[in-house]
Motif scaffolding. Structure first.
Motif, mmCIF file in Angstrom:
data_model
loop_
_atom_site.group_PDB
_atom_site.id
_atom_site.type_symbol
_atom_site.label_atom_id
_atom_site.label_comp_id
_atom_site.label_asym_id
_atom_site.label_seq_id
_atom_site.Cartn_x
_atom_site.Cartn_y
_atom_site.Cartn_z
ATOM 1 N N THR A 631 0.832 -1.209 0.000
ATOM 2 C CA THR A 631 0.000 0.000 0.000
ATOM 3 C C THR A 631 0.860 1.249 0.000
ATOM 4 O O THR A 631 0.589 2.214 -0.730
ATOM 5 N N LEU A 632 1.893 1.247 0.830
ATOM 6 C CA LEU A 632 2.778 2.411 0.882
ATOM 7 C C LEU A 632 3.488 2.622 -0.455
ATOM 8 O O LEU A 632 3.595 3.753 -0.935
ATOM 9 N N GLY A 633 3.961 1.533 -1.059
ATOM 10 C CA GLY A 633 4.637 1.662 -2.347
ATOM 11 C C GLY A 633 3.724 2.235 -3.412
ATOM 12 O O GLY A 633 4.124 3.134 -4.174
ATOM 13 N N LEU A 634 2.483 1.710 -3.479
ATOM 14 C CA LEU A 634 1.527 2.253 -4.441
ATOM 15 C C LEU A 634 1.164 3.696 -4.096
ATOM 16 O O LEU A 634 0.927 4.514 -4.994
ATOM 17 N N GLY A 635 1.126 4.010 -2.784
ATOM 18 C CA GLY A 635 0.818 5.374 -2.373
ATOM 19 C C GLY A 635 1.895 6.354 -2.798
ATOM 20 O O GLY A 635 1.593 7.461 -3.265
ATOM 21 N N VAL A 636 3.146 5.962 -2.644
ATOM 22 C CA VAL A 636 4.257 6.826 -3.072
ATOM 23 C C VAL A 636 4.192 7.041 -4.577
ATOM 24 O O VAL A 636 4.356 8.167 -5.076
ATOM 25 N N PHE A 637 3.944 5.966 -5.332
ATOM 26 C CA PHE A 637 3.843 6.085 -6.786
ATOM 27 C C PHE A 637 2.650 6.960 -7.180
ATOM 28 O O PHE A 637 2.745 7.808 -8.074
ATOM 29 N N SER A 638 1.521 6.735 -6.500
ATOM 30 C CA SER A 638 0.319 7.521 -6.805
ATOM 31 C C SER A 638 0.540 8.992 -6.481
ATOM 32 O O SER A 638 0.135 9.880 -7.245
ATOM 33 N N GLY A 793 -1.875 6.990 -11.290
ATOM 34 C CA GLY A 793 -2.175 7.198 -9.878
ATOM 35 C C GLY A 793 -3.417 6.463 -9.429
ATOM 36 O O GLY A 793 -3.564 6.149 -8.234
ATOM 37 N N LEU A 794 -4.317 6.168 -10.366
ATOM 38 C CA LEU A 794 -5.567 5.477 -10.035
ATOM 39 C C LEU A 794 -5.324 4.060 -9.532
ATOM 40 O O LEU A 794 -6.225 3.452 -8.937
ATOM 41 N N LEU A 795 -4.115 3.529 -9.725
ATOM 42 C CA LEU A 795 -3.819 2.171 -9.256
ATOM 43 C C LEU A 795 -4.010 2.056 -7.738
ATOM 44 O O LEU A 795 -4.440 1.005 -7.240
ATOM 45 N N LEU A 796 -3.709 3.113 -7.000
ATOM 46 C CA LEU A 796 -3.850 3.046 -5.543
ATOM 47 C C LEU A 796 -5.304 2.875 -5.109
ATOM 48 O O LEU A 796 -5.600 1.941 -4.351
ATOM 49 N N PRO A 797 -6.244 3.734 -5.532
ATOM 50 C CA PRO A 797 -7.625 3.516 -5.076
ATOM 51 C C PRO A 797 -8.205 2.192 -5.562
ATOM 52 O O PRO A 797 -9.060 1.601 -4.877
ATOM 53 N N ILE A 798 -7.775 1.717 -6.716
ATOM 54 C CA ILE A 798 -8.234 0.390 -7.163
ATOM 55 C C ILE A 798 -7.759 -0.674 -6.183
ATOM 56 O O ILE A 798 -8.519 -1.561 -5.765
#
Length: 840
Positions: A631-638, A793-798
């Motif tokens: 989650t953190l990794g996707l959050g940083v990317f997002s 960035g939409l990858l995180l909420p998905i």
């Protein structure tokens, strides 16, 4: 020496009189200092030797100015006899070569003295060492720049000047050095204040100490006055250059068209005042033994008992701190024993804290008792590491409440105090955009260079959080980041001064980069502070409210810049320097204020305990990797993608509007867009009370993508309105990403904040890609980069909405049970009222 004829219009008498008086005053102070140190303390230190050197340099500088008044300094060029020209230029050159060494010696003396103030305050000592390095390295560089102002060097004082000679305008050099002087003046002024104000001393003594060390404020004020006259001189010079072209094809310092001797004379005078007042202020603390010997009542407090000493007829003060030796500790343990008295202690070197806090250090051997009391006072200060310690530091009676344990009402004050910082960097961000455009217009910069300046600002986010920002947050806490960030931000705004004076693209890059370093250091602490300070279920709500005030700052600052600060004159960049000086001083004062504001902290263990209710969920893994790290990794990317897309919209908006809707006023529509941005954050904060943050993040991301794609086609008001809607849907995304990615991180929360703040550096990358796409076709087509950034960035909420294990972590009430959930829903009315109270 030629005799000056003052029959003409002349500033020479005033310059001569003021410079002479200031030199005499500084001489008196230095003599009194030496009497105090040699006659009473009977000891000289390195700070005294540097002060003696500073006086010699001040004498030489003042003599150069006084001699200059006898050969035309202060007169108009037309009134100066030709035979005086060579001598006048030599005196001006001597002043320019001696000015910075005189300041260096004075400041070095003060800073060496600071190093003896405390051996236990590591932050203070390192800050002093850094300031000492800046003073001497910067001063040496400026000295060389002044000495080598011309090629060949002799052209600076030769008469007549060879046609092959080239010189840097000396007024430009003086103005360019202004930020360094102001920064070091403020550092010297405020460095000792935390130690002095925390000392356990009688009120009179503490007040006198603070006032004594506060005399340095006069030096900073004088430096500003000097800069004002330099500013006036620069404007006159620019006007003369426009009216009369230099015979060498460019501006030359002492060409026939310049009136340097007239308009620079008051600047020289204020420089002499600055040097001599600095020496006087630096000598004041060293006069304390002299004052205590002849006027001891000035340093006495009503709570002190004065006992007459027979030997020498002097007075020694027994402070109320003496009672410490007789007070039992609250815990029942015996009080600390005083250090053993020995005759050698009095004969040896005097500790500077004893020197500052006792009346007469020359008593032998009677000083032993006074030294003991001063040592107790010093130890009481040195061992007080936190503000929650008791007065005598025997036991912690009451411990501050951790931020993660506060309820809504308890967290209201600290949240409001930190929200002020959000507003400040909103103002800075808004001014940055307008200033870039203004700089581009005046300096004839290309669009690519303007975007490069913008990227330099966000480049600071890629550096500061991962380096010193991480260390400050980890070792000294949230509040320390505010102080460090504000001070670095102040330095960046001051560096704008030489950027404007020189109209230099590289210098402006540096100033923007430093501002980015400062604001990213603020943000690495402020965002998690808001998210953590109070009930965890309202983290995103609080963060959106605070970020909403940041957005308000970005609405106000462009309007202020366009309507008030900037005009159409070519020197508007120079004029706005005063605004940046004001911002810088405000930030310094704010940093000092935050040092004294009581704000809660949270240790790693407290953060771990706060997330214990979802420990099972946060330990869940996908393969060999914990879900929280994914989650953190996707959050940083997002976050990287989102900020990149947001900054692409911001930097390209004027060019986009010029293409699709040229009749529309850019400033007005940009204000509408920023207002929509701010309003959406407050709406999201209110919606967050009833709707899960992961749903809100998905909704706002989808809206931003849809309207960015719609803006890629059409002409007129329609695509312009689509961009305003993009602004609206962008607003809450940052807070929603940040708040949800901190959930479940426990003792790694600060590390997660560092990574999420570093991801803001996406604003340095994506606008450059968009610029390339715009160059290939047009700026409207380049919005495909915005769409792509938001889509990634939409990858995180998905992820947050699809994976069940993630929901249990990021949902504010995910692991508390249905019964608890029902109770909290029934209490929604109370929550809404508290949240509205925070908004107002």
């Amino acid at each position: 020496m030629a005799s000056a004829n003052y029959g003409y219009t002349s500033r020479s008498p005033v310059v001569l009189a003021v410079t002479t008086v200031m030199l005499v005053c500084s001489t008196v102070f230095v003599v009194l200092r030496l009497i105090s140190r040699i006659g009473i303390v009977r000891r000289l230190g390195w700070n005294d030797y540097f002060m003696i050197l500073a006086w010699f340099l001040a004498f030489a500088t003042s003599f150069a100015i006084c001699y200059g008044t006898s050969v035309g300094l202060g007169r108009h060029e037309a009134d100066i006899p030709s035979e005086w020209a060579s001598e006048l230029r030599k005196s001006e050159y001597a002043f320019s070569a001696l000015y910075n060494p005189a300041l260096m010696a004075t400041k070095t003396s003060i800073l060496i003295f600071y190093l003896t103030l405390s051996k236990t305050q590591k932050i203070f000592r390192w800050a002093t060492i850094v300031t000492l390095a800046v003073v001497n390295i910067g001063g040496l560089a400026l000295t060389l720049l002044n000495v080598l102002q011309c090629r060949p060097v002799s052209a600076a004082f030769a008469s007549p000047v060879s046609d092959e000679a080239t010189c840097t305008d000396i007024v430009t050099i003086y103005l360019s050095s202004a930020p360094l002087n102001i920064i070091t003046d403020l550092a010297i002024l405020f460095l000792p204040m935390p130690i002095l104000t925390s000392m356990r001393l009688p009120k009179n003594q503490k007040t006198i100490l603070v006032i004594t060390f506060g005399f340095g404020v006069f030096v900073a004020i004088i430096d500003v006055a000097r800069i004002a006259y330099l500013q006036q001189a620069a404007k006159i010079r620019l006007q003369e250059i426009q009216d009369h072209e230099s015979p060498r094809g460019g501006p030359f310092r002492n060409s026939e068209t310049d009136d340097f001797s007239w308009y620079a004379s008051l600047s020289f005078m204020w420089s002499a005042i600055e040097i001599n007042v600095g020496i006087m202020c630096a000598c004041v603390p060293a006069l304390k033994p002299l004052v205590s010997r002849f006027m001891p009542r000035i340093l006495c407090d009503g709570s002190q008992i004065q006992i007459s000493m027979v030997n020498g007829g002097s007075m020694a003060t027994l402070s109320a701190l003496e009672n410490v030796q007789r007070l039992p500790s609250i815990s029942g343990s015996p009080p600390p024993n005083p250090p053993p008295a020995s005759h050698s202690n009095c004969d040896g070197p005097v500790h500077v804290m004893d020197f500052l806090t006792t009346l007469d250090m020359n008593e032998r051997p009677q000083c032993q008792r006074t030294n003991t009391l001063a040592t107790i006072a010093t130890n009481a200060t040195a061992h007080t590491g936190r503000s929650n310690a008791t007065f005598f530091d025997f036991v912690n009676v009451k411990k501050k409440k951790s931020m993660v344990e506060m309820n809504n009402h308890e967290s209201l004050f600290p949240v409001l105090m930190v929200t002020v910082l959000f507003f400040i960097w909103g103002v800075a961000y808004g001014l940055l955009d307008i200033l870039n455009g203004q700089f581009q217009a005046i300096a004839d910069m290309s669009t690519g260079q303007s975007i490069g300046i913008h990227s330099a600002y966000f480049g600071g986010y890629l550096v500061a959080p991962l380096t010193f920002g991480r260390l400050v947050l980890k070792h000294w806490g949230f509040k320390a980041c505010y102080i460090v960030g504000l001070l670095i931000y102040a330095c960046g705004t001051l560096v704008f001064w030489p950027s404007a004076v020189l109209t230099s693209f590289p210098a402006f890059l540096i100033s923007n980069f430093i501002v980015g370093l400062g604001l990213s250091t603020l943000e690495v602490s402020a965002n998690p502070f808001i998210a953590l300070c109070g009930p965890p279920k309202w983290s995103e709500v609080r963060l959106n409210i605070s970020q909403g005030f940041q957005a308000i700052g970005s609405v106000v600052s462009p309007l202020l810049a366009k309507k008030v600060l900037f005009t159409l004159e070519a020197d508007s960049l120079i004029d706005v320097q005063w605004t940046y000086l004001g911002i810088s001083l405000f930030n310094v004062i704010l940093a000092i204020g935050y040092y004294y504001v009581p704000l809660p902290e949270a240790t790693d263990s407290e953060l771990e305990k706060a997330s214990s209710h979802i420990a099972a969920a946060s330990n869940a893994s996908l393969g060999n990797i914990k879900i929280i790290w994914i989650t953190l990794g996707l959050g940083v990317f997002s976050q990287f993608c989102y900020v990149g897309g947001q900054e692409t919209v911001s930097t390209s908006f004027p060019f986009f509007l010029a293409l699709v809707y040229p009749s529309m006023n850019y400033v007005n529509l940009q204000a509408i867009g920023h207002t929509a941005f701010a309003v959406s954050r407050f709406i999201a904060a209110l919606a967050g009370i009833f709707v899960k943050p992961r749903y809100l993040l998905l909704f706002f991301y989808a809206g931003a993508i849809a309207f960015a794609a719609a803006a890629m086609s059409g002409h007129g008001a329609s695509p312009a309105a689509m961009v305003v809607m993009v602004y609206f849907f962008e607003g809450p995304i940052f807070s929603l990403i940040f708040g949800q990615c901190l959930r479940g991180m426990g003792r790694n929360t600060k590390y997660a904040s560092v990574l999420l703040t570093t991801a803001i550096g996406g604003g340095a990358v994506t606008p450059l890609i968009s610029y390339g796409a715009g160059q290939a076709r047009n700026v409207q087509y380049a919005y495909c980069v915005v769409v792509a950034a938001f889509a990634f960035g939409l990858l995180l909420p998905i992820w947050l909405n699809v994976v069940p294990g993630v929901k249990a972590i990021v949902d504010p009430m995910g692991a508390k049970g249905k019964k608890k959930r029902k109770i909290e829903k029934e209490d929604a009315v109370g929550v809404v009222s508290v949240s509205l109270e925070e908004i107002t």
